[in-house]
Design a protein around this motif. Sequence first.
Motif, mmCIF file in Angstrom:
data_model
loop_
_atom_site.group_PDB
_atom_site.id
_atom_site.type_symbol
_atom_site.label_atom_id
_atom_site.label_comp_id
_atom_site.label_asym_id
_atom_site.label_seq_id
_atom_site.Cartn_x
_atom_site.Cartn_y
_atom_site.Cartn_z
ATOM 1 N N PRO A 1 -12.012 9.135 10.540
ATOM 2 C CA PRO A 1 -10.842 8.252 10.489
ATOM 3 C C PRO A 1 -10.342 8.030 9.056
ATOM 4 C CG PRO A 1 -12.752 7.085 11.354
ATOM 5 C CD PRO A 1 -13.152 8.500 11.145
ATOM 6 N N LEU A 2 -11.220 8.161 8.074
ATOM 7 C CA LEU A 2 -10.779 7.980 6.696
ATOM 8 C C LEU A 2 -9.928 9.155 6.230
ATOM 9 C CD1 LEU A 2 -14.033 6.619 5.073
ATOM 10 C CD2 LEU A 2 -12.044 5.339 5.855
ATOM 11 N N SER B 1 2.499 5.139 4.188
ATOM 12 C CA SER B 1 1.936 5.750 2.988
ATOM 13 C C SER B 1 1.962 4.808 1.783
ATOM 14 C CB SER B 1 2.690 7.031 2.656
ATOM 15 O OG SER B 1 4.032 6.710 2.374
ATOM 16 N N TRP B 2 2.483 3.626 1.928
ATOM 17 C CA TRP B 2 2.562 2.697 0.813
ATOM 18 C C TRP B 2 1.764 1.448 1.143
ATOM 19 C CZ3 TRP B 2 4.483 -2.246 -0.132
ATOM 20 C CH2 TRP B 2 4.602 -2.587 -1.477
ATOM 21 N N GLN B 3 1.007 0.932 0.178
ATOM 22 C CA GLN B 3 0.223 -0.282 0.367
ATOM 23 C C GLN B 3 0.463 -1.226 -0.797
ATOM 24 O OE1 GLN B 3 -3.853 0.971 0.492
ATOM 25 N NE2 GLN B 3 -3.987 0.567 2.668
ATOM 26 N N THR B 4 0.397 -2.502 -0.485
ATOM 27 C CA THR B 4 0.409 -3.498 -1.556
ATOM 28 C C THR B 4 -0.993 -3.565 -2.139
ATOM 29 O OG1 THR B 4 -0.161 -5.303 -0.079
ATOM 30 C CG2 THR B 4 2.196 -4.850 -0.375
ATOM 31 N N ARG C 1 -8.131 -5.071 0.750
ATOM 32 C CA ARG C 1 -8.724 -5.290 2.081
ATOM 33 C C ARG C 1 -9.344 -3.999 2.621
ATOM 34 N NH1 ARG C 1 -4.050 -7.168 5.016
ATOM 35 N NH2 ARG C 1 -3.175 -8.203 3.233
ATOM 36 N N GLU C 2 -8.645 -2.888 2.433
ATOM 37 C CA GLU C 2 -9.185 -1.600 2.882
ATOM 38 C C GLU C 2 -10.481 -1.266 2.144
ATOM 39 O OE1 GLU C 2 -8.214 0.759 5.200
ATOM 40 O OE2 GLU C 2 -6.884 -0.817 5.937
ATOM 41 N N GLU C 3 -10.529 -1.536 0.870
ATOM 42 C CA GLU C 3 -11.739 -1.281 0.082
ATOM 43 C C GLU C 3 -12.892 -2.147 0.569
ATOM 44 O OE1 GLU C 3 -12.428 0.963 -2.370
ATOM 45 O OE2 GLU C 3 -10.515 1.846 -1.790
ATOM 46 N N GLU C 4 -12.617 -3.376 0.923
ATOM 47 C CA GLU C 4 -13.670 -4.278 1.420
ATOM 48 C C GLU C 4 -14.239 -3.769 2.749
ATOM 49 O OE1 GLU C 4 -15.259 -7.037 0.347
ATOM 50 O OE2 GLU C 4 -14.287 -6.700 -1.593
ATOM 51 N N LYS C 5 -13.402 -3.217 3.599
ATOM 52 C CA LYS C 5 -13.861 -2.711 4.896
ATOM 53 C C LYS C 5 -14.834 -1.550 4.719
ATOM 54 C CE LYS C 5 -9.733 -3.559 7.651
ATOM 55 N NZ LYS C 5 -8.647 -2.892 8.384
ATOM 56 N N HIS C 6 -14.634 -0.743 3.699
ATOM 57 C CA HIS C 6 -15.398 0.475 3.541
ATOM 58 C C HIS C 6 -16.574 0.349 2.574
ATOM 59 C CE1 HIS C 6 -12.509 2.455 6.032
ATOM 60 N NE2 HIS C 6 -11.523 2.127 5.228
#
Length: 79
Positions: free
Chosen positions: A53-54, A61-64, A70-75
């Motif tokens: 999934p990663l 394609s754009w993130q704040t 938040r994505e980094e914390e999940k992984h």
Amino acid sequence: MTAMPTLAAEAQPSLFLILAGVVLVVLLLGAFWYGSLRRRSAAAPPRPAEQNPLMQRREDSWQTPQEHAREEEKHRYPH
């Protein structure tokens, strides 16, 4: 000159071309057969459901910076 030697002399080049054509067709058929065997034995690409999934494309394609954090914390792995 009789007609027999003339006809026999003219038939040899055409016989060579016919044999060369047959050899060429046999080589092309063999190459096609070999290529199809190699393609069948090659591993199929993974289906989208089987992919990591990663590694899948994101819908957006754009993130704040907050979304990225938040994505980094999940992984993160637990220490």
